[in-house]
Motif scaffolding. Structure first.
Motif, PDB file in Angstrom:
ATOM      1  N   PHE A   3       0.984  -1.184  -0.035  1.00 56.92           N
ATOM      2  CA  PHE A   3       0.144   0.060   0.090  1.00 56.92           C
ATOM      3  C   PHE A   3       0.762   1.344  -0.131  1.00 56.92           C
ATOM      4  CE2 PHE A   3      -2.789  -3.346   1.861  1.00 56.92           C
ATOM      5  CZ  PHE A   3      -4.092  -2.996   1.107  1.00 56.92           C
ATOM      6  N   ALA A   4       2.035   1.394   0.478  1.00 62.01           N
ATOM      7  CA  ALA A   4       3.070   2.219   0.728  1.00 62.01           C
ATOM      8  C   ALA A   4       3.278   2.569  -0.631  1.00 62.01           C
ATOM      9  CB  ALA A   4       4.153   2.312   1.667  1.00 62.01           C
ATOM     10  N   SER A   5       3.427   1.617  -1.639  1.00 63.27           N
ATOM     11  CA  SER A   5       4.021   1.926  -3.066  1.00 63.27           C
ATOM     12  C   SER A   5       3.039   3.040  -3.713  1.00 63.27           C
ATOM     13  CB  SER A   5       4.050   0.682  -3.924  1.00 63.27           C
ATOM     14  OG  SER A   5       2.919   0.224  -4.023  1.00 63.27           O
ATOM     15  N   GLY A   6       1.718   3.144  -3.326  1.00 59.54           N
ATOM     16  CA  GLY A   6       0.856   3.860  -4.073  1.00 59.54           C
ATOM     17  C   GLY A   6       0.824   5.257  -3.301  1.00 59.54           C
ATOM     18  N   ILE A   7       1.542   5.571  -2.304  1.00 58.30           N
ATOM     19  CA  ILE A   7       1.636   6.905  -1.615  1.00 58.30           C
ATOM     20  C   ILE A   7       2.886   7.409  -1.805  1.00 58.30           C
ATOM     21  CG2 ILE A   7       1.163   8.017   0.635  1.00 58.30           C
ATOM     22  CD1 ILE A   7      -0.367   5.640   1.378  1.00 58.30           C
ATOM     23  N   VAL A   8       2.992   8.869  -2.488  1.00 62.48           N
ATOM     24  CA  VAL A   8       4.050   9.449  -2.627  1.00 62.48           C
ATOM     25  C   VAL A   8       4.869   9.548  -1.307  1.00 62.48           C
ATOM     26  CG1 VAL A   8       5.315  11.463  -3.818  1.00 62.48           C
ATOM     27  CG2 VAL A   8       3.317  10.732  -4.589  1.00 62.48           C
ATOM     28  N   GLY A   9       6.116   9.187  -1.616  1.00 62.75           N
ATOM     29  CA  GLY A   9       7.220   9.201  -0.392  1.00 62.75           C
ATOM     30  C   GLY A   9       7.013   8.364   0.852  1.00 62.75           C
ATOM     31  N   ALA A  10       5.797   7.641   0.855  1.00 61.82           N
ATOM     32  CA  ALA A  10       5.525   6.843   2.024  1.00 61.82           C
ATOM     33  C   ALA A  10       6.574   5.843   2.331  1.00 61.82           C
ATOM     34  CB  ALA A  10       4.128   6.087   1.704  1.00 61.82           C
ATOM     35  N   ALA A  11       7.222   5.194   1.615  1.00 65.61           N
ATOM     36  CA  ALA A  11       8.363   4.104   1.785  1.00 65.61           C
ATOM     37  C   ALA A  11       9.412   4.578   2.516  1.00 65.61           C
ATOM     38  CB  ALA A  11       8.724   3.354   0.668  1.00 65.61           C
ATOM     39  N   ALA A  12       9.801   5.957   1.788  1.00 64.63           N
ATOM     40  CA  ALA A  12      10.931   6.516   2.660  1.00 64.63           C
ATOM     41  C   ALA A  12      10.662   6.948   3.835  1.00 64.63           C
ATOM     42  CB  ALA A  12      11.535   7.615   1.633  1.00 64.63           C
ATOM     43  N   GLY A  13       9.389   7.578   3.884  1.00 65.18           N
ATOM     44  CA  GLY A  13       9.034   8.456   5.205  1.00 65.18           C
ATOM     45  C   GLY A  13       8.612   7.355   6.334  1.00 65.18           C
ATOM     46  N   LEU A  14       8.156   6.050   6.004  1.00 66.03           N
ATOM     47  CA  LEU A  14       8.180   5.188   6.933  1.00 66.03           C
ATOM     48  C   LEU A  14       9.555   4.715   7.345  1.00 66.03           C
ATOM     49  CD1 LEU A  14       5.525   3.026   5.329  1.00 66.03           C
ATOM     50  CD2 LEU A  14       5.276   4.259   7.480  1.00 66.03           C
ATOM     51  N   SER A  15      10.758   4.486   6.630  1.00 64.48           N
ATOM     52  CA  SER A  15      11.870   4.250   7.129  1.00 64.48           C
ATOM     53  C   SER A  15      12.554   5.196   7.770  1.00 64.48           C
ATOM     54  CB  SER A  15      12.696   4.056   5.718  1.00 64.48           C
ATOM     55  OG  SER A  15      12.355   2.986   4.857  1.00 64.48           O
TER      56      SER A  15
END
Length: 276
Positions: A3-15
């Motif tokens: 689901f994070a892949s569909g949100i801009v910047g989510a993957a990096a922000g979560l990290s």
């Protein structure tokens, strides 16, 4: 991450946000939970049931007190902390807002996160690895449902929900699963050990939550009044003073409300600091 892949910047922000959480969480977990594991294992005899229940309460209250105190700091000072650690170079204002929101969401769920780890270790000490495994498997499935729900219910025909919490929703989904897991594990222990004083424990946790709210409010007030500039030194002073005041208020309230584990927590950290 699906689901994070569909949100801009989510993957990096979560990290980025997860890194800020895991450092203090790991230190506190090692200081509080690791020493309790062999104690749980030694108290599995039915004759030691009262001592085991007492130790479970100790672990729950120590983990709750430490995580509520730390969570209050992250909730109140999410933006200043992120700005202090990351806000330079390509890490601009929008990235700061994203990671700050995630950090606040993580702060909300910290007590449930560490509480779940503690209760899982109790089951392992009792020789039961099946119950935590089953709950973990169920949690994975529910996490997918909660993720889908909190990011707006995405489908090929568009979002099906009238709200969308974005990347923060992914964290809140995990928080909800951890909380549910804690509740089920406690119910299982209550049945297995012939009854736990859950009302008494719950009342003390409510007191800790009140102390956490007051401590977070103090931190927010101080931080708001010290918002001098974007310089590193001023940000460091702002975060350090606000955090110190928050922790002092939390521990003073915890001691005044006669929660004995708060005093124990102070002694544990005092010993750790002296050893350093």
């Amino acid at each position: 991450l699906f689901f994070a892949s569909g949100i801009v910047g989510a993957a990096a922000g979560l990290s980025y946000a997860n890194f800020l959480i895991q450092a203090p969480l790991g230190l506190i977990s090692n200081a509080l939970l690791i020493p309790l594991i062999p104690i749980f294992s030694k108290l599995t005899n039915p004759n030691d049931r009262e001592d085991l229940i007492s130790r479970i309460r100790q672990g729950i209250m120590l983990s709750s007190a430490s995580m509520i105190a730390l969570g209050a700091v992250f909730i109140a000072l999410g933006t200043p902390i992120v700005a202090l650690v990351y806000a330079r170079g390509a890490f601009e204002i929008n990235a700061t807002k994203l990671v700050s929101g995630l950090l606040i969401a993580y702060g909300v769920g910290m007590p449930a996160y560490l509480g779940r780890d503690l209760l899982v270790r109790v089951f392992y000490a009792l020789g039961d690895g099946i119950t935590p495994f089953r709950l973990s498997a169920m949690g994975i499935g529910l996490n997918v449902v909660f993720d889908w729900f909190l990011v707006g219910g995405p489908t090929p025909w568009g979002n099906q929900m009238p709200f969308n919490f974005g990347a923060t929703g992914l964290v809140l989904a995990t928080v909800a699963i951890n909380l549910l897991t804690c509740m089920v594990l406690l119910m299982q222990l209550n049945s297995r050990l012939g009854g736990l004083p859950l009302k008494e424990w719950g009342l003390d946790i409510v007191k800790l939550l009140f102390a956490g709210f007051a401590a977070g409010f103090i931190a927010w007030i101080i931080s708001s009044g010290m918002n001098w500039s974007d310089g590193f030194i001023s940000q460091l002073i702002e975060v350090c003073l606000s955090t110190s005041a928050s922790l002092i208020v939390f521990f003073l309230l915890g001691v005044s409300m006669k929660i004995k584990e708060v005093k124990e927590l102070i002694m544990i950290f005092r010993k750790k600091i002296i050893r350093l």
